[in-house]
Design an enzyme around this catalytic site. Structure first.
Site, PDB file in Angstrom:
ATOM      1  N   CYS A   1     -20.668 -11.201   2.791  1.00 45.88           N
ATOM      2  CA  CYS A   1     -20.798 -11.406   4.228  1.00 45.88           C
ATOM      3  C   CYS A   1     -19.480 -11.631   4.935  1.00 45.88           C
ATOM      4  O   CYS A   1     -19.394 -11.468   6.139  1.00 45.88           O
ATOM      5  CB  CYS A   1     -21.714 -12.578   4.485  1.00 45.88           C
ATOM      6  SG  CYS A   1     -23.402 -12.147   4.138  1.00 45.88           S
TER       7      CYS A   1
ATOM      8  N   GLN B   1       0.800  -9.143  -6.439  1.00 46.76           N
ATOM      9  CA  GLN B   1       0.439 -10.561  -6.579  1.00 46.76           C
ATOM     10  C   GLN B   1       1.304 -11.288  -7.600  1.00 46.76           C
ATOM     11  O   GLN B   1       1.259 -12.508  -7.692  1.00 46.76           O
ATOM     12  CB  GLN B   1      -1.035 -10.693  -6.991  1.00 46.76           C
ATOM     13  CG  GLN B   1      -2.019 -10.289  -5.900  1.00 46.76           C
ATOM     14  CD  GLN B   1      -1.956 -11.188  -4.675  1.00 46.76           C
ATOM     15  OE1 GLN B   1      -1.383 -12.288  -4.702  1.00 46.76           O
ATOM     16  NE2 GLN B   1      -2.537 -10.725  -3.579  1.00 46.76           N
TER      17      GLN B   1
ATOM     18  N   THR C   1       0.834  -1.204   0.000  1.00 44.22           N
ATOM     19  CA  THR C   1       0.000   0.000   0.000  1.00 44.22           C
ATOM     20  C   THR C   1       0.869   1.254   0.000  1.00 44.22           C
ATOM     21  O   THR C   1       0.597   2.216  -0.725  1.00 44.22           O
ATOM     22  CB  THR C   1      -0.942  -0.006   1.220  1.00 44.22           C
ATOM     23  OG1 THR C   1      -1.772  -1.155   1.134  1.00 44.22           O
ATOM     24  CG2 THR C   1      -1.802   1.236   1.269  1.00 44.22           C
TER      25      THR C   1
END
Lengths: 392, 284
Positions: free
Chosen positions: A324, A178, A72
């Protein structure tokens, strides 16, 4: 309980050899590399070595490697630094499927007065390069496109993108968090200007990242302070983690063949096995333009959290693009951008492998997962009415 | 991962009453696949209106399945009148609590029960989008439903509203509207008792009293709603009855902000401090 870790795009196990390399720098070799005395001197030599190791994995010059605290920070440094270097330009181009490290930053930049174009992707998660070309204007400072997607593993044609970006006169930043360690990258042949990587995705520790800054690229520091990193990033170096990252990069180069050989074969076997055993299951993302370690599979008519909870009871760790599991209410922004139907998006599971996974573990998942899917489908009000809802 | 209670995990791993009753006396289906959870409830009801059996099928996360299981356990053996009194809070309590972000699962259970009872009694459950106006387009949540969850669960923030009924959980564009609805219900809930509030006082305030009241009012009445929306307000200066404020965060530079400011901040300060207050926005 047997444990099977298949969530390596989230984080990886620190390689024992990496840990061995790091440990002395927590104890007897505790000096500050900036110090002039011998405690500092031996550390700065170790840092030189680590920087060379990272550079070697990327085919870069050590002077082009900047250590940061995470992926980040690398992304923030690249994007904000470029914007400050080109104050007359106020436009950023990125994609809808970037990691929040880039997407959320771009949203913040909009609040600060910049304009942002988020490029869409198609059903397989791929970009339209013509659209990219059209989106870049004389006011575009930077184009930030990821190398490979964390959720689907889809690899973008970053060299072609770099070509288009340069043709239009902008800077190209690539979030390769990645990809580094999983696919060969050679910055000598590449045209990428700025490239982010993160240690804990390639068996180094958390708390360490790096930014590749091509020689000659305009640069402004993000963290302002001391003279560390040649004045490009203030703050005392995270020495043990940097040493670990160096070693991890060295190991990644050694294992690169395995990524594309053994690990790819394991992934394919897992994917094939699940698709054969479970009806109404679909792979998300382009089948070939993909990281060798990642598969993202949607199991229709059920919700991902239940799958993860039941897998976890069997010791299997993976992740889901379902709403969820994250506390948000919408399923993954990546799957939504790809137009994956909601019947599928909520029930998507990502398996991401590493060199520590074995064939036996694949068999274990193939044995345990299909009954879990079957069980949850029996609870689902949509399963027996699937004709009405099918995504196909 | 969520911090699920043991009881919740038990109801997820070993759900009671899964399935569908053949020839049921009452049926209800709430939620939908787009929203990420849905529940189909079927009931068997005897002549005395007692629920003799209940079964469910649920598409959703662990807590949605557990809430459905809990609901069936709670209603079997009860008369329809008794069952009708069950609230979403009781469903959550039965499971020894739900994480705040998952409270909407218990609301879904309550709604399914109501719809099933209505079905049994031949009352057509009005489709939610016909009762009231859609506020949250992402999840199709109406103002009526928002008002209801706020009232029944004593909700205080926009975030709470999202947790309980999903409104505002998608594109987030409706959050200012939710804040308005929330404020409306809260006012209405507070005003009869008036305990929490100190209305405009009689007599003249000293400057210090006035300043304190202005600051208190902003903290209590205005800031929470703005915070919920990612914004903030700063008190810049007070000159007699002129109060200067600046909007921060996502409110700053928002076109709707000056209107927000005029309407809500001034109204609040007039209500709680002095009728003469005039609010000005300082752009910094």
């Amino acid at each position: 309980m047997k444990t099977v870790y298949m969530d390596n795009n989230a984080t990886t196990r620190v390689d024992p050899q990496v840990l061995d390399a790091m440990l002395p720098f927590f104890s007897e070799r505790y000096g500050n590399p900036s110090s002039i005395h011998l405690f500092g001197g031996q550390i700065s030599e170790a840092l030189v070595r680590a920087r060379e190791q990272v550079a070697a994995l990327l085919g870069a010059d050590p002077s082009e490697i900047l250590f940061t605290s995470c992926g980040t920070e690398s992304d923030n440094t690249a994007i904000r630094g470029t914007l400050r270097s080109y104050p007359e330009k106020h436009h950023i181009v990125t994609t809808r499927v970037e990691h929040p490290a880039v997407l959320t930053l771009c949203k913040e930049l909009v609040r600060e007065g910049y304009s942002v174009t988020e490029l869409p992707v198609d059903r397989q998660g791929e970009l339209d390069l013509d659209q990219l070309r059209e989106s870049i204007t004389p006011y575009t400072a930077i184009v930030s496109v990821m190398y490979a997607n964390n959720e689907t593993g889809v690899i973008f044609p970053v060299e072609e993108i770099a070509g288009v970006v340069h043709e239009k006169g902008a800077i190209f930043h690539c979030d390769a968090v990645q990809a580094v360690g999983k696919v060969p990258i050679d910055m000598q042949k590449s045209r990428i200007d700025l490239l982010s990587l993160s240690g804990h995705k390639l068996h180094a520790s958390k708390g360490i990242g790096a930014l590749y800054v091509r020689k000659g690229t305009r640069f402004r520091p993000f963290l302002i302070g001391g003279h560390q990193e040649h004045g490009r990033r203030g703050g005392t170096e995270n020495v043990p983690a940097i040493i670990g990252l160096g070693r991890a990069c060295e190991l990644a180069a050694e294992h690169m063949g395995e990524e594309n050989g053994r690990i790819r074969a394991l992934r394919d076997r897992l994917e094939r096995g699940l698709l054969e055993a479970v009806p109404h299951a679909y792979v998300n993302g382009h089948p070939d333009h993909r990281l060798p370690n990642t598969t993202n599979i949607s199991f229709e008519y059920i919700e991902g959290e239940g799958i993860l909870l039941l897998m976890s009871r069997e010791g299997i760790a993976a992740s889901s693009g379902s709403a969820c599991t994250s506390g948000s209410l919408e399923p993954s922004h990546v799957l939504r951008a790809m137009g994956v139907p909601y019947t599928c998006a909520h029930g998507s599971i990502r398996f991401s492998l590493s060199r520590f996974n074995t064939e036996e573990e694949i068999d274990y998942v193939l044995e345990k997962l299909p009954p879990i899917i079957q069980r949850l489908r029996e609870f689902s009000p949509y399963w027996n009415k699937k004709e009405t809802f099918s995504a196909t | 991962m969520w911090n699920y209670s043991e009881k919740l995990m038990d109801h997820f791993l070993n759900p009671r009453n899964v399935g569908e009753i053949e020839n049921p006396d009452a049926v209800a289906e709430v939620g939908n696949i787009t929203c990420g959870d849905a529940l189909r409830l079927t009931l068997k009801v005897d002549e005395e209106e007692r629920i003799v059996d209940a079964k469910f099928k649920t598409f959703g996360c662990g807590s949605a399945i557990a809430s459905s299981s809990a609901l069936t356990e709670m209603i079997i053996g009860k008369t329809l009148d008794e069952a009708a009194g069950i609230t979403n809070k009781e469903i959550a309590a039965y499971l020894n609590g739900l994480p705040p972000e998952k409270m909407h699962c218990s609301v879904m259970g309550m709604e399914a029960l109501e719809a099933a009872i209505n079905h049994y009694r031949g009352i057509e459950t009005p489709a939610e989008d016909r009762e009231g106006e859609i506020v949250c387009k992402c999840f199709g949540v109406t103002d009526k439903k928002i008002e209801r969850v706020v009232r029944e669960n004593n909700l205080k923030t926009v975030e709470d509203v999202t947790h309980f009924c999903k409104a505002g959980g998608g594109c987030e564009e409706c959050k200012p509207q939710i804040a308005e609805i929330l404020e409306g219900v809260l006012q209405e809930m507070r005003s009869p008792s008036g305990v929490e509030r100190r209305r405009v006082p009689r007599g003249k305030l000293t400057n210090i009293e006035k300043m304190q009241r202005i600051m208190e009012t902003i903290d209590r009445e205005i800031r929470p709603a703005l915070n919920a929306d990612g914004g903030d307000i700063e008190l810049i200066d007070i000159d007699g009855d002129r109060v200067q404020v600046a909007l921060r965060g996502s409110c700053a530079g928002c076109a709707a902000s000056s209107i927000t400011l005029k309407m809500s901040v001034e109204a609040k300060l007039r209500e709680f401090v002095s009728e003469q207050i005039v609010v000005e926005e300082v752009v910094s």
